[in-house]
Design a protein around this motif. Structure first.
Motif, PDB file in Angstrom:
ATOM      1  N   GLU A   1      31.381  45.432  26.380  1.00  0.00           N
ATOM      2  CA  GLU A   1      32.282  46.571  26.509  1.00  0.00           C
ATOM      3  C   GLU A   1      33.124  46.365  27.767  1.00  0.00           C
ATOM      4  O   GLU A   1      32.655  45.806  28.759  1.00  0.00           O
ATOM      5  CB  GLU A   1      31.479  47.869  26.611  1.00  0.00           C
ATOM      6  N   THR A   2      34.359  46.817  27.714  1.00  0.00           N
ATOM      7  CA  THR A   2      35.234  46.659  28.864  1.00  0.00           C
ATOM      8  C   THR A   2      34.921  47.764  29.862  1.00  0.00           C
ATOM      9  O   THR A   2      34.913  48.940  29.508  1.00  0.00           O
ATOM     10  CB  THR A   2      36.695  46.765  28.409  1.00  0.00           C
TER      11      THR A   2
ATOM     12  N   LEU B   1      36.308  47.675  33.251  1.00  0.00           N
ATOM     13  CA  LEU B   1      37.454  47.908  34.143  1.00  0.00           C
ATOM     14  C   LEU B   1      38.716  47.445  33.442  1.00  0.00           C
ATOM     15  O   LEU B   1      38.761  46.377  32.854  1.00  0.00           O
ATOM     16  CB  LEU B   1      37.282  47.130  35.464  1.00  0.00           C
ATOM     17  N   GLU B   2      39.719  48.298  33.512  1.00  0.00           N
ATOM     18  CA  GLU B   2      40.974  47.963  32.866  1.00  0.00           C
ATOM     19  C   GLU B   2      42.111  48.231  33.833  1.00  0.00           C
ATOM     20  O   GLU B   2      42.268  49.357  34.319  1.00  0.00           O
ATOM     21  CB  GLU B   2      41.146  48.841  31.627  1.00  0.00           C
TER      22      GLU B   2
ATOM     23  N   GLU C   1      46.192  48.062  34.293  1.00  0.00           N
ATOM     24  CA  GLU C   1      47.399  47.921  33.486  1.00  0.00           C
ATOM     25  C   GLU C   1      48.636  48.081  34.340  1.00  0.00           C
ATOM     26  O   GLU C   1      48.794  49.094  35.022  1.00  0.00           O
ATOM     27  CB  GLU C   1      47.406  49.027  32.414  1.00  0.00           C
TER      28      GLU C   1
ATOM     29  N   ASP D   1      48.137  42.940  34.730  1.00  0.00           N
ATOM     30  CA  ASP D   1      47.197  43.478  33.752  1.00  0.00           C
ATOM     31  C   ASP D   1      45.983  42.575  33.711  1.00  0.00           C
ATOM     32  O   ASP D   1      46.136  41.372  33.608  1.00  0.00           O
ATOM     33  CB  ASP D   1      47.787  43.427  32.335  1.00  0.00           C
TER      34      ASP D   1
ATOM     35  N   ASP E   1      41.401  42.809  32.641  1.00  0.00           N
ATOM     36  CA  ASP E   1      40.238  43.664  32.422  1.00  0.00           C
ATOM     37  C   ASP E   1      38.964  42.884  32.713  1.00  0.00           C
ATOM     38  O   ASP E   1      38.973  41.662  32.836  1.00  0.00           O
ATOM     39  CB  ASP E   1      40.218  44.230  30.998  1.00  0.00           C
TER      40      ASP E   1
ATOM     41  N   ARG F   1      34.846  42.753  31.491  1.00  0.00           N
ATOM     42  CA  ARG F   1      33.831  43.242  30.561  1.00  0.00           C
ATOM     43  C   ARG F   1      32.475  43.229  31.227  1.00  0.00           C
ATOM     44  O   ARG F   1      32.284  42.592  32.256  1.00  0.00           O
ATOM     45  CB  ARG F   1      33.809  42.381  29.307  1.00  0.00           C
TER      46      ARG F   1
ATOM     47  N   ARG G   1      41.533  51.999  35.047  1.00  0.00           N
ATOM     48  CA  ARG G   1      40.441  52.747  34.426  1.00  0.00           C
ATOM     49  C   ARG G   1      39.131  52.032  34.681  1.00  0.00           C
ATOM     50  O   ARG G   1      39.023  50.829  34.507  1.00  0.00           O
ATOM     51  CB  ARG G   1      40.639  52.835  32.918  1.00  0.00           C
ATOM     52  N   TYR G   2      38.131  52.821  35.091  1.00  0.00           N
ATOM     53  CA  TYR G   2      36.797  52.262  35.235  1.00  0.00           C
ATOM     54  C   TYR G   2      35.881  53.087  34.350  1.00  0.00           C
ATOM     55  O   TYR G   2      35.723  54.291  34.577  1.00  0.00           O
ATOM     56  CB  TYR G   2      36.341  52.316  36.689  1.00  0.00           C
ATOM     57  N   LYS G   3      35.299  52.493  33.326  1.00  0.00           N
ATOM     58  CA  LYS G   3      34.509  53.222  32.330  1.00  0.00           C
ATOM     59  C   LYS G   3      35.292  54.463  31.876  1.00  0.00           C
ATOM     60  O   LYS G   3      36.399  54.327  31.386  1.00  0.00           O
ATOM     61  CB  LYS G   3      33.149  53.585  32.901  1.00  0.00           C
TER      62      LYS G   3
END
Lengths: 532, 376
Positions: free
Chosen positions: B5-6, B8-9, B11, B31, B33, B35, B73-75
């Protein structure tokens, strides 16, 4: 510019290429670790009255180093931080006074050279430091920075051994006689001991004129019948010659000669290191010590600077001592490599020989520790355990023995390989108070029997050490569990570590190289059978 | 690496510094991410914006710098995000769901995302003992009483291979060696069992043998705790050693993004391949190093078009005019992205465009910071 040695380095003989330029034997540098008048005094508080004792401890930064550097080669010196590389470099140049030993530069012992003679010899030996920023005065312009060593040595000076001659292009009907002043070798590079000035003689409306090709020379003409007499002499001041040389050097190290009037902060890190190079080259040295010159630079910039250093070496016939902690850089730039550990050179061989056929376990460990820039290089690595021991009280015999994965088993016990591996690992774990030992010692909840079993499982899982050795191990395990690792450590050291040949004898072996070079020095007792 | 699952994202992240000389676009639209259970490399030379990028993730960028755009985004948490303001569509304000500074401090930093810096001496307070610092950190973040914090601290220190923990617990940082200090920082980062550790050049100041110990330790611990890591480094050797996926940064942008093996063996961007070629090799002797001409330009005034075009041996006119965005490589597939017109994913007429003279191809630019490579 003159390239041959001047009269100042009295007794110095310029060796030929491939002959030793610098010879070092048994060089030592110790630092007192308790400086000051009262520093070494300690009080023994055991008796009724404290008794003062005077005791100095010595940090043995460089301890009996022996090697030579041949003219025109690059000797790489590699080792971890704190092993004495930089102290060695400074001691070589007598920037710090050696404690013992001899350094001969061009056949002259630096220890005997004092005052003026040493100062003049320094002209031939330059150093470049790691941090290009802090070795340049921020308030001086780049031109004067590069010029300064020449001023300090009152350069340029004419070389009496170089004769001068002129090459005349005569476009007149007159026959030309030329006299050339002896000191034009300051302005024109000499080849094979002769400086040749190019002069052009032409006839204009005002009469016959002569011009020297170099801006720094002047030519005068006297007419006498059908002949002219041309005299070539220095017309420029020493300052002008120096400035011309600075501009030339800036170009040579890959900078723009126009940058003469800029300040160091206007340059990037790589360019600043080039300025340091130009400054070192300004006095026409034979030997340059490079102390981690590219460690502070980015990879792409490092490549540029290393390439430039290689080109300059070819052009000026330089000899480098190149110090680095980075084996990849050493592999690129060096001809021969010396590996240093805790104040001693443990292995010295030709580059290919050292990298492809390393004979000292420390060199092996260093080589396997470098991460290769290739994810497919999946060689399993066995990193060295523990830290480098203190240079105040280095291990006896081979200094690497406390971390060596190939420590030789003491002959008293008839260990199998697995047994010795386990005993050695356990001995070291106790000595280092490794986490498992530490945890067992600190554990107060579980019983001694359980802890003993656990320790045995950790260190002697598949082996059963019996006999006398087994008894020592049992005793040591019990001591650890009892919370007395000091006793355990003493027991194990006495019974195993100190009985190994590695602890009892200083290794010193010269081996037959397999991949080129004339000698391969490898100070490891594993080779006690193969040495000459 | 159970779930993939990712966690940290990042962008289109943009971080800028507002200085007297102008706006420094340190990070300019990246950008990437991370996992779960993965080590993601962020690699590049000094000045590429690596450190600013990771500081932005933790919202540690200080005046005169600021994050000016993008989303992190983190979780389930929004660490950073903007929206158009209601009154003025030109102006953008922080979104309501974005974590406040206090929330960042109490919920994220240390507990969820830990950071390890390059210089362990600067991260440790020289006037407190090592034990007390790690103990305080645990007591604060895990809300446990002192005794228990001490126990956890000792266990973690043993975990990272510190010898004689009992007696060294009350030592000061200067009494530890460089490698040991870095182990202490790793222990501190692990102590609160974060899901993500950001490591900013953690082994750069260490000797190779110590670096090898630390890399092995990180490998072990990562497998044991299933922690994800963002590993910032300039060292391609370290990248090859531990990273699963790699982002190559140049002048504030990510120019190539690929699994480690692809990056080294199916290199797509000229910058990456030049960087690899400029490395001296420990495992073989090379004749001459293939250096990159010039130096990285200032982020205040980046080159037009592709930012690498001024040093690129493959540069053509179109490279100076059009800016390449990052796209999945046509040949290598979706997991390998590249920002270079030479890839078939782009259709801007690169192959018909005439080559231009750059520092790499021998042109001698007279500007001061630009001719570094002439001799190389």
């Amino acid at each position: 510019m003159s390239t041959e040695p001047d009269a100042g380095s009295a007794g110095a003989v310029q060796p030929g290429f491939g002959e030793p330029l610098l010879e070092v034997s048994n060089l030592k540098k110790y630092f007192g670790n308790s400086e000051g008048f009262l520093g070494p005094i300690t009080f023994d508080r055991d008796g009724a009255v404290p008794r003062p004792t005077v005791e100095r401890e010595w940090v043995r930064a460089v301890d009996g180093v022996e090697f030579d550097i041949k003219r025109g080669e690059t000797l790489g010196l590699v080792g971890e931080s704190g092993c004495g590389k930089s102290t060695l470099a400074r001691t070589l140049l007598k920037l710090v006074e050696p404690t013992d030993g001899e350094v001969q530069f061009k056949g002259v012992d630096l220890a005997d050279a004092g005052g003026e003679q040493l100062r003049r010899m320094r002209k031939d030996m330059q150093i470049i430091f790691q941090d290009p920023q802090s070795s340049l005065d921020p308030r001086m312009k780049v031109g004067p920075i590069i010029e300064e060593p020449m001023k300090a040595h009152d350069l340029p000076e004419s070389d009496p051994s170089v004769s001068a001659r002129a090459d005349v292009r005569n476009d007149t009907e007159y026959a030309v006689d030329v006299t050339v002043d002896d000191d034009v070798d300051v302005a024109v590079d000499a080849t094979d001991g002769v400086a040749v000035a190019d002069v052009e003689v032409v006839e204009t409306e005002e009469g016959v004129t002569a011009t020297a090709e170099s801006d720094l020379l002047g030519a005068t003409v006297e007419e006498a019948g059908d002949r002219v007499q041309v005299t070539v002499s220095m017309s420029a001041s020493k300052g002008a010659v120096r400035r011309a040389r600075v501009r030339e050097l800036l170009g040579k190290v890959g900078l723009d000669p126009q940058h003469y009037n800029r300040y160091p902060h206007q340059f990037s890190g790589g360019q600043r290191q080039r300025i340091n190079l130009a400054r070192a080259l300004s006095v026409n040295p034979d030997f340059i010590v490079c102390d981690e010159p590219t460690s502070a630079l980015d990879a792409s910039i490092q490549a540029q600077v290393l390439n430039t250093m290689n080109e300059l070496q070819d052009e000026f016939g330089l000899t480098y001592l190149f110090i680095s902690h980075d084996l990849s850089v050493i592999r690129y730039i060096a001809d021969r490599v010396a590996v240093m550990y805790l104040g001693e050179i443990v292995e010295l061989a030709d580059k290919e020989e050292l990298f492809e056929n390393p004979k000292h376990p420390y060199t092996d460990a260093l080589l396997s520790a470098i991460p290769a820039p290739d994810p497919r290089a999946t060689e399993a690595r066995a990193p060295l355990e523990g830290d480098v021991p203190s240079p105040i009280d280095p291990p006896s015999g081979c200094r690497f023995r406390t971390r060596c994965p190939e420590l030789i088993a003491p002959p008293e016990y008839d260990f199998s390989e697995a047994e010795w591996d386990a005993v050695r690992a356990f001995t070291r774990a106790v000595d280092r108070r490794a986490p498992a030992i530490d945890a067992a010692e600190a554990d107060e909840e579980r019983g001694a029997g359980t802890l003993r079993r656990e320790l045995r499982m950790t260190y002697f899982e598949d082996v059963d050490v019996g006999g006398e050795a087994g008894e020592v191990v049992d005793e040591a395990i019990a001591a650890v569990v009892d919370g007395d690792p000091e006793t355990a450590d003493a027991l194990l050291q006495e019974a195993f570590a100190e009985r190994s040949i590695c602890a009892r004898e200083d290794p010193n072996y010269v081996l037959e190289p397999e991949l080129g070079g004339s000698v391969h020095k490898a100070d490891c007792h594993l080779h006690r059978g193969d040495a000459d | 690496m159970s779930t993939h699952e990712t966690i940290l994202e990042v962008e289109d992240l943009k971080t800028q510094f507002f200085t007297e000389e102008g706006v420094v676009r340190a990070v300019d639209g990246i950008d990437f991410d991370v996992r779960r259970g993965e080590i993601v490399g962020l690699v590049g030379e000094s000045g590429a914006g690596k450190s600013v990028a990771v500081q932005s993730i933790l919202r540690l960028v200080e005046e005169p710098g600021a994050i000016v755009g993008g989303e992190i985004r983190y979780k389930d948490d929004l660490l950073f995000g903007l929206k158009a303001s209601a009154d003025d569509p030109q102006e953008r304000t922080e979104r309501e769901e974005m974590l406040s500074r206090t929330e960042m401090r109490t919920q994220i930093r240390g507990r969820e995302i830990a950071i390890i810096f390059q210089d362990p001496m600067e991260s440790l307070n020289p006037v407190y003992t090592v034990g007390s610092q790690i103990e305080e950190f645990i007591a604060l973040n895990r809300e446990v009483p002192g005794d228990q914090a001490r126990e956890i601290a000792m266990d973690t220190l043993r975990d990272v291979g510190i010898p004689e923990v009992e007696s060294r617990y009350d030592d000061y940082p200067h009494q530890f060696s460089g490698g040991m200090r870095q182990r202490v920082l790793i222990a501190m980062a692990l102590a609160c069992e974060p899901d993500l550790i950001v490591a900013d050049e953690p082994t750069t100041a260490l000797d190779v043998t110590v670096e090898a110990q630390i890399l092995n330790l990180v490998d072990d611990l990562q497998a044991r705790y299933d922690t994800s890591l963002v590993w910032v480094t300039h060292d391609m050797g370290v990248v090859a050693e531990i990273c699963d996926r790699v982002n190559v940064m140049y002048l504030g942008e990510i120019v190539e993004q690929a699994p480690a093996d692809d990056l080294f063996h199916d290199t797509k961007h000229p910058y990456t391949s030049k960087l690899l070629a400029s490395l001296p090799r420990p495992d073989r002797t090379v004749g001459e190093l293939d250096s990159i001409g010039g130096v990285m330009p200032e982020a205040i005034n980046p080159p037009s078009g592709c930012r690498f075009h001024s040093r690129c041996p493959e540069a053509r006119e179109v490279c100076a005019e059009v800016h390449p965005d990052e796209r999945p490589s046509a040949e290598a597939g979706s997991h390998h992205t590249v920002a270079c017109f030479r890839d078939d994913a782009f259709d801007v007429g690169y192959w018909d465009s005439p080559p231009i003279e750059t520092e790499a191809s021998g042109g001698f630019a007279a500007s001061l910071t630009a001719e570094e490579g002439e001799s190389g």
